[in-house]
Design a protein around this motif. Structure first.
Motif, PDB file in Angstrom:
ATOM      1  N   PHE A   4      33.620  26.660  44.721  1.00 44.82           N
ATOM      2  CA  PHE A   4      34.647  25.862  44.063  1.00 44.82           C
ATOM      3  C   PHE A   4      34.602  24.454  44.636  1.00 44.82           C
ATOM      4  CE2 PHE A   4      35.934  30.235  44.009  1.00 44.82           C
ATOM      5  CZ  PHE A   4      36.526  30.425  42.784  1.00 44.82           C
ATOM      6  N   ILE A  46      47.117  29.265  39.629  1.00 41.60           N
ATOM      7  CA  ILE A  46      46.868  30.189  40.739  1.00 41.60           C
ATOM      8  C   ILE A  46      48.179  30.456  41.477  1.00 41.60           C
ATOM      9  CG2 ILE A  46      45.588  30.512  42.903  1.00 41.60           C
ATOM     10  CD1 ILE A  46      43.908  30.566  40.305  1.00 41.60           C
ATOM     11  N   ARG A  58      43.850  34.370  43.249  1.00 42.04           N
ATOM     12  CA  ARG A  58      42.598  33.623  43.407  1.00 42.04           C
ATOM     13  C   ARG A  58      41.398  34.566  43.375  1.00 42.04           C
ATOM     14  NH1 ARG A  58      38.842  31.015  46.624  1.00 42.04           N
ATOM     15  NH2 ARG A  58      38.816  28.765  46.452  1.00 42.04           N
ATOM     16  N   GLU A  62      37.850  34.279  41.365  1.00 42.74           N
ATOM     17  CA  GLU A  62      36.583  34.316  42.116  1.00 42.74           C
ATOM     18  C   GLU A  62      35.644  35.363  41.516  1.00 42.74           C
ATOM     19  OE1 GLU A  62      37.716  35.108  46.153  1.00 42.74           O
ATOM     20  OE2 GLU A  62      38.166  33.006  46.566  1.00 42.74           O
ATOM     21  N   GLU A  84      38.683  23.082  42.103  1.00 42.50           N
ATOM     22  CA  GLU A  84      39.878  23.681  42.701  1.00 42.50           C
ATOM     23  C   GLU A  84      40.842  22.590  43.152  1.00 42.50           C
ATOM     24  OE1 GLU A  84      40.958  26.982  46.093  1.00 42.50           O
ATOM     25  OE2 GLU A  84      39.074  25.900  46.284  1.00 42.50           O
ATOM     26  N   LEU A  89      42.757  26.321  39.217  1.00 37.52           N
ATOM     27  CA  LEU A  89      41.299  26.315  39.218  1.00 37.52           C
ATOM     28  C   LEU A  89      40.868  25.952  37.807  1.00 37.52           C
ATOM     29  CD1 LEU A  89      40.519  29.579  41.217  1.00 37.52           C
ATOM     30  CD2 LEU A  89      40.246  27.240  42.008  1.00 37.52           C
TER      31      LEU A  89
END
Length: 194
Positions: A4, A46, A58, A62, A84, A89
């Motif tokens: 990120f 997030i 998160r 991911e 990020e 995100l």
């Protein structure tokens, strides 16, 4: 491992119109400042802490990013970048302008058998590629099967939205009840591999 960028997405992309929205964010048309190329920016809120119900965890984002970084295929939406900030995100994805396959078919007076065969072939090729990488989509529904360009005489299918996708490891058992309420069921899968 998902990478990120801590930079501000607006330093690299001009943020445009909303293309769609969901429970935890929205997809906006973005233009890359360096090249003028258009992309889709998936802006995801997030969670600030584990007790919060607002936003995504998160780790879920991911997982989606790791899956998308693994799967480069003509029938799967491509991931270009991830940014990020403190509150969100942003996934920079290939822009898919043709709309949903379902809507395309509904608008036609008749769908030729050869067209149906081509659409099914592309969907199955995308899924076959995912499965060859031990990845299950877990949210395949009409809204997540898109056309890259509706005006093309031979539209290309794109599978999108990998938020529920899961990569399996040898011997892993996986159970989930997450998904779109209209399509949900208990999904239980065990990956044995070969």
């Amino acid at each position: 491992m998902a990478v990120f960028k801590p930079e501000n997405v607006e330093d690299f992309y001009e943020i445009g119109d909303v293309l769609g929205s969901g429970h935890f964010g929205q997809v906006r048309k973005v233009r890359e400042l360096a090249t003028g190329t258009y992309w889709a920016g998936k802006f995801l809120k997030i969670r600030k802490n584990s007790c919060s119900r607002l936003g995504l965890e998160r780790s879920c984002v991911e997982r989606e990013v790791e899956v998308l970084q693994t799967v480069q295929h003509p029938n799967i939406v491509a991931l270009k970048d991830v940014f990020e900030s403190r509150a969100e995100l942003v996934l920079i994805l290939e822009i898919v302008t043709g709309g949903e396959l379902f809507d395309f078919i509904a608008e036609k007076e008749n769908l030729l058998e050869s067209e149906a065969i081509e659409f099914m072939k592309q969907i199955l090729e995308g899924l076959g590629f995912l499965h060859s990488k031990n990845i299950a989509h877990f949210d395949l529904k009409p809204e997540n099967i898109m056309l890259s360009d509706k005006l093309s005489p031979n539209p290309n299918i794109k599978l999108i939205d990998f938020g529920l996708a899961h990569r399996f490891h040898q011997g892993e058992e996986f159970r989930s009840t997450s998904g779109t309420p209209q399509y949900i069921g208990l999904a239980g899968v065990e990956f044995g591999g070969s």
